[in-house]
Motif scaffolding. Structure first.
Motif, PDB file in Angstrom:
ATOM      1  N   ILE A   1      -7.742   0.679  -3.392  1.00 23.07           N
ATOM      2  CA  ILE A   1      -8.226   0.139  -2.121  1.00 23.07           C
ATOM      3  C   ILE A   1      -9.059   1.158  -1.335  1.00 23.07           C
ATOM      4  O   ILE A   1      -9.511   0.867  -0.232  1.00 23.07           O
ATOM      5  CB  ILE A   1      -7.051  -0.343  -1.244  1.00 23.07           C
TER       6      ILE A   1
ATOM      7  N   ILE B   1      -0.614  -4.228   2.732  1.00 22.35           N
ATOM      8  CA  ILE B   1       0.320  -3.816   3.781  1.00 22.35           C
ATOM      9  C   ILE B   1       1.060  -2.543   3.396  1.00 22.35           C
ATOM     10  O   ILE B   1       1.692  -2.491   2.339  1.00 22.35           O
ATOM     11  CB  ILE B   1       1.316  -4.963   4.078  1.00 22.35           C
ATOM     12  N   GLY B   2       0.943  -1.521   4.256  1.00 16.60           N
ATOM     13  CA  GLY B   2       1.625  -0.254   4.014  1.00 16.60           C
ATOM     14  C   GLY B   2       2.753  -0.039   5.006  1.00 16.60           C
ATOM     15  O   GLY B   2       3.932  -0.274   4.706  1.00 16.60           O
TER      16      GLY B   2
ATOM     17  N   VAL C   1       0.855  -1.191   0.000  1.00 16.29           N
ATOM     18  CA  VAL C   1       0.000   0.000   0.000  1.00 16.29           C
ATOM     19  C   VAL C   1       0.891   1.241   0.000  1.00 16.29           C
ATOM     20  O   VAL C   1       1.547   1.549   0.987  1.00 16.29           O
ATOM     21  CB  VAL C   1      -0.956  -0.011   1.208  1.00 16.29           C
TER      22      VAL C   1
HETATM   23  C1  LIG Z   1      -3.902   2.250   4.368  1.00 19.56           C
HETATM   24  C2  LIG Z   1      -4.634   1.000   4.080  1.00 19.56           C
HETATM   25  C3  LIG Z   1      -4.017  -0.262   4.261  1.00 19.56           C
HETATM   26  C4  LIG Z   1      -2.612  -0.425   4.807  1.00 19.56           C
HETATM   27  O1  LIG Z   1      -2.576  -0.125   6.168  1.00 19.56           O
HETATM   28  P1  LIG Z   1      -1.238  -0.370   7.023  1.00 19.56           P
HETATM   29  O2  LIG Z   1      -1.736  -0.456   8.419  1.00 19.56           O
HETATM   30  O3  LIG Z   1      -0.372   0.814   6.788  1.00 19.56           O
HETATM   31  O4  LIG Z   1      -0.617  -1.615   6.574  1.00 19.56           O
HETATM   32  C5  LIG Z   1      -4.737  -1.400   3.915  1.00 19.56           C
HETATM   33  N1  LIG Z   1      -5.996  -1.327   3.439  1.00 19.56           N
HETATM   34  C6  LIG Z   1      -6.630  -0.136   3.271  1.00 19.56           C
HETATM   35  C7  LIG Z   1      -8.016  -0.133   2.737  1.00 19.56           C
HETATM   36  C8  LIG Z   1      -5.971   1.049   3.584  1.00 19.56           C
HETATM   37  O5  LIG Z   1      -6.617   2.222   3.417  1.00 19.56           O
END
Ligand SMILES: *Cc1c(COP(=O)(O)O)cnc(C)c1O
Length: 219
Positions: free
Chosen positions: A80, A210-211, A33
């Motif tokens: 997403i 995963i971000g 992400v």
């Molecule tokens: C930002 C986001 C993520 C990633 O979140 P992290 O906690 O940074 O891994 C995943 N799904 C959606 C829909 C998001 O908006």
């Protein structure tokens, strides 16, 4: 840690969770992400072998990705975030997969735009799994109708997607999404983020988003 080391560590931990659940590690797709991340940060992950990326906003994706995609034509981009119908044309040009389909009016807009562009992104039906007031996703009771509508549309059905409520243990929500998917004969499950992807994989996730854990060192 370098981007490549973080990627290796997370991929290993996804694979370990899959094996624990007697699943094939290769059946879990890792989506990086990249919302709010710079082109340089994204390039580092592409160089390390990452090929699936997710963005939340059409405008941000449009500013970063056309040039990136020209350099890396095999990269796949996932939407997403919440999508407005008036952004459908831009979305089908940018994205290969949409994880946030939550209403028939948006499906109609995407299908019409896809026919025009002759580019047909696959879609996940997003489910408001915690039945939260202002959260995106369709109501659990509406999943069947929306899944049927996608099946009658020109857009391939990728599966179901959900974001569990912030706070409570997420595992029961992952299990519930898997149960709803099975009831409707849907195979794909987009669930799990930085804080909870291991349990999502053990409960059947076929795509994790995963971000933070990929782009930042944990404290
Ligand atoms: C930002 C986001 C993520 C990633 O979140 P992290 O906690 O940074 O891994 C995943 N799904 C959606 C829909 C998001 O908006």
């Amino acid at each position: 840690m370098t981007a490549s080391e973080r990627l290796r560590e997370i991929r290993d931990s996804i694979d370990a969770a899959a094996r624990l659940a007697r699943r094939e590690p290769g059946d879990v797709q890792l989506i990086a992400v990249s919302k709010t991340r710079s082109v340089e940060e994204i390039e580092a992950l592409v160089a390390a072998g990452q090929r699936h990326f997710g963005e939340s906003r059409v405008q941000e994706a449009a500013s970063k990705w056309p040039a990136l995609r020209q350099r890396h034509p095999d990269v796949r981009l996932h939407c997403i975030g919440r999508l407005q119908s008036n952004k459908a044309a831009e979305a089908v040009e940018l994205f290969d997969v949409v994880h946030s389909l939550d209403r028939e009016s948006l499906l109609d807009a995407l299908a019409a735009a896809a026919a025009k562009a002759q580019h047909f992104p696959s879609v996940y039906v997003q489910v408001n799994i915690g039945e939260e007031e202002q959260k995106g996703g369709c109501a659990i009771a509406e999943v069947g109708a929306l899944v049927d509508a996608v099946r009658q549309s020109p857009l391939p059905l990728a599966g179901l997607m959900a974001i569990p409520p912030l706070g409570p243990e997420p595992a029961p929500y992952f299990a519930l999404l898997a149960k709803i998917a099975a009831e409707h004969g849907v195979a794909g499950l987009s669930m799990g983020m930085s804080g909870d992807y291991r349990s999502a994989v053990m409960l059947g996730a076929t795509a994790v988003r995963i971000g933070t854990a990929l782009f930042e060192d944990s404290a």
